[in-house]
Design a protein around this motif. Structure first.
Motif, PDB file in Angstrom:
ATOM      1  N   LYS A  30     -70.243  -1.020   4.526  1.00 62.47           N
ATOM      2  CA  LYS A  30     -69.217  -1.183   5.757  1.00 62.47           C
ATOM      3  C   LYS A  30     -68.685   0.187   6.178  1.00 62.47           C
ATOM      4  CE  LYS A  30     -65.668  -4.023   7.890  1.00 62.47           C
ATOM      5  NZ  LYS A  30     -64.869  -2.797   8.177  1.00 62.47           N
ATOM      6  N   LEU A  31     -68.034   0.802   5.089  1.00 59.86           N
ATOM      7  CA  LEU A  31     -67.533   2.181   5.358  1.00 59.86           C
ATOM      8  C   LEU A  31     -68.748   3.218   5.915  1.00 59.86           C
ATOM      9  CD1 LEU A  31     -65.016   2.299   2.657  1.00 59.86           C
ATOM     10  CD2 LEU A  31     -64.609   1.705   4.848  1.00 59.86           C
ATOM     11  N   GLU A  63     -65.537   9.442  -0.044  1.00 57.55           N
ATOM     12  CA  GLU A  63     -64.508  10.200   0.332  1.00 57.55           C
ATOM     13  C   GLU A  63     -64.893  11.851   0.935  1.00 57.55           C
ATOM     14  OE1 GLU A  63     -63.946   8.548  -2.045  1.00 57.55           O
ATOM     15  OE2 GLU A  63     -62.156   7.255  -1.812  1.00 57.55           O
ATOM     16  N   VAL A  80     -68.620  -3.410   0.627  1.00 62.49           N
ATOM     17  CA  VAL A  80     -67.390  -2.491   1.269  1.00 62.49           C
ATOM     18  C   VAL A  80     -67.909  -1.038   1.383  1.00 62.49           C
ATOM     19  CG1 VAL A  80     -65.079  -1.659   0.945  1.00 62.49           C
ATOM     20  CG2 VAL A  80     -65.603  -4.185   0.270  1.00 62.49           C
ATOM     21  N   GLU A 114     -69.492   2.612   9.442  1.00 63.12           N
ATOM     22  CA  GLU A 114     -68.441   3.096  10.434  1.00 63.12           C
ATOM     23  C   GLU A 114     -68.320   4.427  10.686  1.00 63.12           C
ATOM     24  OE1 GLU A 114     -64.937   1.296   8.617  1.00 63.12           O
ATOM     25  OE2 GLU A 114     -65.284  -0.739   9.571  1.00 63.12           O
ATOM     26  N   GLY A 134     -65.997   6.232  -3.958  1.00 65.10           N
ATOM     27  CA  GLY A 134     -65.928   5.930  -2.845  1.00 65.10           C
ATOM     28  C   GLY A 134     -66.612   6.957  -1.879  1.00 65.10           C
TER      29      GLY A 134
END
Length: 257
Positions: free
Chosen positions: A181-182, A149, A178, A185, A147
Motif C-alpha cells: 500500500k505504501l 524509507e 501494508v 502511494e 520498510g
C-alpha cells in the motif's frame, strides 16, 4: 530495470535479492546489488568473504564522506549533494563464473529520530538512491530494510517493480500488504508478492486467499539447503529453482513498457 525487494524482517528478502541478482547477471546483465537493509548482509548472501565485508563499511557510516558531501558540522546542509562518483568508488565487485557482472553497494539504513539530527546522513543517502535509480543504466536489485524509507516519491517513479516477500503467516502477510500500500502511494505501479518457506498446501492456500493471481510473482517452498547456506559466512546462498521463472516474468512485464 530497477527492482526493489521488501518485506518484514526474517522473511527471506536478502536471499531472494541475492538470487535475483545472480540470475540476472547469469543472463548477461550488468547488475548493481544495493544493500539498503542495515540488519543483514546482501554481500554475504552473494558470497563475499567476511574479510571483504568487514572492509566495506556502509556509506552512511562514512562520517567524513557524509560531512564532505552533505555539509560539515555547521548549521548549513546541502540538500542535493554531489554523489555521482560514489558508485564507482565505493561499490565492490562480486566474483562471478559466467558473463555479466554484479557490483555491491552497501548503503546502510535511514537514520531515525532521537536526540541527534540525522539530516545530513539522510540527505546523503537520498542523493545516493537517486543516483542509483535515476542516473544508472545497469539493472538494479535493491534489498530494502523492513520498510521503504529509502524511497521517496521522486525516486519511486524509477522503480519498475517492487517485490514484496512474505511468509505464509497472517502477521507476515498483513505486513506485506501494508508495504504494498505504501509503495503504491508513492508511485510504484507494479507490486508483486512472493511467498517464502511454504511447507504445505494449507499454507499455500492461506497465501492464495490473500493475494490475486496477477499479483503473485512466485512461490518458494521451504528449503533446508538454502537456509543452511544463508547461515554460512562467505558462501553464496544456494540457488532456488523458483527464481528463474520470476526473472522471466519481470523481464516480460518490463518489456511491455
Amino acid at each position: 530495470m530497477k527492482i526493489a525487494v521488501a518485506g518484514k524482517g526474517g522473511v527471506g528478502k536478502t536471499t531472494l535479492s541475492a538470487n535475483l541478482a545472480r540470475d540476472f547477471a547469469a543472463r548477461g546483465f550488468d547488475v548493481y546489488a544495493v544493500d539498503a537493509d542495515p540488519d543483514v548482509s546482501l554481500g554475504a548472501a552473494l558470497g563475499l568473504s567476511r574479510d571483504t565485508l568487514t572492509a566495506v563499511h556502509p556509506l552512511v557510516e562514512l562520517k567524513d564522506l557524509v560531512s564532505e558531501r552533505a555539509g560539515g558540522n555547521g548549521s548549513w546542509l546541502t540538500l542535493n549533494p554531489q554523489v555521482d562518483d560514489i558508485l564507482e568508488k565505493y561499490a565492490v565487485d562480486v566474483p562471478l563464473d559466467g558473463k555479466g557482472s554484479i557490483r555491491l553497494l552497501r548503503m546502510g539504513g535511514v537514520k531515525q529520530g532521537g536526540t541527534a539530527c540525522y539530516c545530513r546522513e539522510n540527505s546523503f543517502l537520498g542523493a545516493v538512491m537517486s543516483s542509483v535509480l535515476l542516473g544508472r543504466n545497469e539493472l538494479v536489485v535493491m534489498d530494502m530494510g523492513a520498510g521503504i524509507e529509502h524511497l521517496t516519491r521522486g525516486t519511486a517513479r524509477s522503480v519498475d517493480a517492487m517485490v514484496v516477500v512474505t511468509e505464509p503467516t497472517t502477521v507476515s502477510m498483513d505486513t506485506a500488504q501494508v508495504i504494498a500500500k505504501l509503495a503504491r502511494e508513492i508511485g510504484i505501479g507494479r507490486v508483486f508478492f512472493v511467498v517464502n518457506k511454504v511447507r504445505n498446501e494449507k499454507e499455500l492456500a492461506r497465501f492464495r486467499d490473500r493475494f490475486a493471481d496477477a499479483e503473485i510473482l512466485g512461490i518458494i517452498p521451504f528449503n533446508e539447503d538454502i537456509l543452511e547456506s544463508s547461515e554460512e559466512a562467505g558462501r553464496a546462498v544456494a540457488g532456488d529453482p523458483a527464481v528463474p521463472p520470476m526473472v522471466d516474468h519481470l523481464l516480460e512485464v518490463n518489456s511491455r513498457v
